[in-house]
Enzyme design. Structure first.
Site, PDB file in Angstrom:
ATOM      1  N   GLU A 235       0.281  -1.271   0.089  1.00  0.00           N
ATOM      2  CA  GLU A 235      -0.144   0.081   0.076  1.00  0.00           C
ATOM      3  C   GLU A 235       0.540   1.830  -0.153  1.00  0.00           C
ATOM      4  O   GLU A 235       0.473   2.207   0.348  1.00  0.00           O
ATOM      5  CB  GLU A 235      -0.722   0.249   1.619  1.00  0.00           C
TER       6      GLU A 235
ATOM      7  N   HIS B 112      -4.333   1.928   8.659  1.00  0.00           N
ATOM      8  CA  HIS B 112      -5.198   1.065   8.783  1.00  0.00           C
ATOM      9  C   HIS B 112      -5.181  -0.521   8.634  1.00  0.00           C
ATOM     10  O   HIS B 112      -4.171  -0.996   9.216  1.00  0.00           O
ATOM     11  CB  HIS B 112      -4.593   1.175   6.932  1.00  0.00           C
TER      12      HIS B 112
END
Length: 264
Positions: A118, A141
Site C-alpha cells: 500500500e 489502516h
C-alpha cells in the site's frame, strides 16, 4: 558505511507505533498481515542526514512526495510483530528528489524486506495531508470488526444517517470523532484508485471506512489516529449490540448532538 541516528522525537513516535500495534492485535483488528501504519517524518530530519544511505529501489511516487521521509510497515508484516520487532518488519525510507525511487535508511532488517504494497496509497495520502492538513502526520489502516460490518449494511449508502446513528449512541462518540466517518466506496487494494477515494474522504473526515474492507484514520500521531478508530468503532459496536438485543436505541436527539459541538 553511512548510518542514521534517530532523533529522540522519532524514537518517541516509534514507541507509539509499537503500543498501538499491540492494541490492534488485542482487539482482533489485525489478523495475519492485515493493516498497515505509516508516518511522515520529513520534518524530523535534515536532508543530508538521509541522503546516501542504502540502495535505491525504483518506484513511481507522486512527484510532490520527492524528498519525503516516511516510516512505514513492511509487506506481509504482522502488526503484532511491531510490538517487539519494529526494526525487522517496518522501516523509515527516503524518497529521492525525483520521486522515482526510495532507499531504506532505518529498519527493514528482515530477510527480503520491502515496504507494504500500500506504499502508493500511503505516500499519496501523506502528500495530500502535507498540502491540506499538514498537522496530520500519521496514517493507520486496520480492520475494526463492527465498522466493517457497518460497511455491509444499507446505512453505508447514507453517510449522514450512518454518522447520526453512531454519534447518538453516547456523547463521547460525537465529541471525540466530531468530523465523523466517511463511507468510502470499494476500491482494489494496492492501487492508486484506493488512494484517490481515501484522499477524498480525508477532505472532510478523519476516518475513512473502506467498503467491505477496513478503516483508515489520519491524525497528528499514531495514538490519535488509533483514538479516532477506537471511538468510532465503539459507537458502531453499541449500535449493533442494541440491534442484536432486538430493539432500536433511543439515542441522543439531534438537539443534544448539536449541544455537544461546543466540546469538539
Amino acid at each position: 558505511m553511512k548510518t542514521i541516528k534517530l532523533p529522540n522525537q522519532v524514537e518517541a513516535e516509534l514507541k507509539k507505533v509499537s503500543e498501538v500495534a499491540g492494541y490492534l492485535w488485542q482487539r482482533e483488528w489485525a489478523e495475519r498481515n492485515a493493516g498497515n501504519i505509516s508516518m511522515n517524518l520529513t520534518s524530523f530530519f535534515k536532508k543530508e542526514e538521509v541522503q546516501g544511505i542504502g540502495e535505491e529501489v525504483p518506484f513511481d511516487f507522486p512527484k510532490g512526495a520527492a524528498g519525503f521521509v516516511i516510516y512505514i510497515t513492511g509487506t506481509g508484516c504482522y502488526l503484532r510483530d511491531l510490538v517487539d520487532k519494529l526494526d525487522e518488519v517496518s522501516c523509515i525510507l527516503y524518497i529521492n528528489e525525483d520521486a522515482t525511487a526510495y532507499s531504506i535508511v532505518w529498519g527493514g532488517k528482515r530477510d527480503n524486506f520491502g515496504p507494504t504494497c500500500e506504499l502508493i496509497s500511503h505516500s499519496s495520502i501523506h502528500l495530500f495531508n502535507s498540502i491540506h492538513h499538514p498537522e496530520n502526520l500519521a496514517v493507520v489502516h486496520t480492520h475494526p470488526l463492527e465498522l466493517i460490518c457497518m460497511s455491509h449494511h444499507e446505512l453505508f449508502d447514507n453517510e449522514e444517517e450512518l454518522n447520526r446513528q453512531i454519534w447518538m449512541m453516547c456523547p463521547e462518540v460525537k465529541v471525540f470523532v466530531p468530523k465523523g466517518i466517511h463511507c468510502t466506496p470499494y476500491a482494489l487494494s494496492s492501487t492508486a484508485a484506493l488512494a484517490e477515494v481515501t484522499m477524498e474522504a480525508f477532505k472532510t473526515r478523519n476516518v475513512s471506512l473502506w467498503e467491505k474492507h477496513g478503516a483508515t484514520a489520519t491524525a497528528p500521531d499514531v495514538m490519535q489516529a488509533w483514538d479516532f478508530l477506537d471511538v468510532a468503532n465503539k459507537g458502531a459496536k453499541m449500535l449493533m449490540m442494541c440491534w442484536a438485543a432486538g430493539f432500536k436505541p433511543a439515542g441522543l436527539s439531534n438537539e443534544q448532538l448539536t449541544e455537544l459541538e461546543q466540546f469538539t
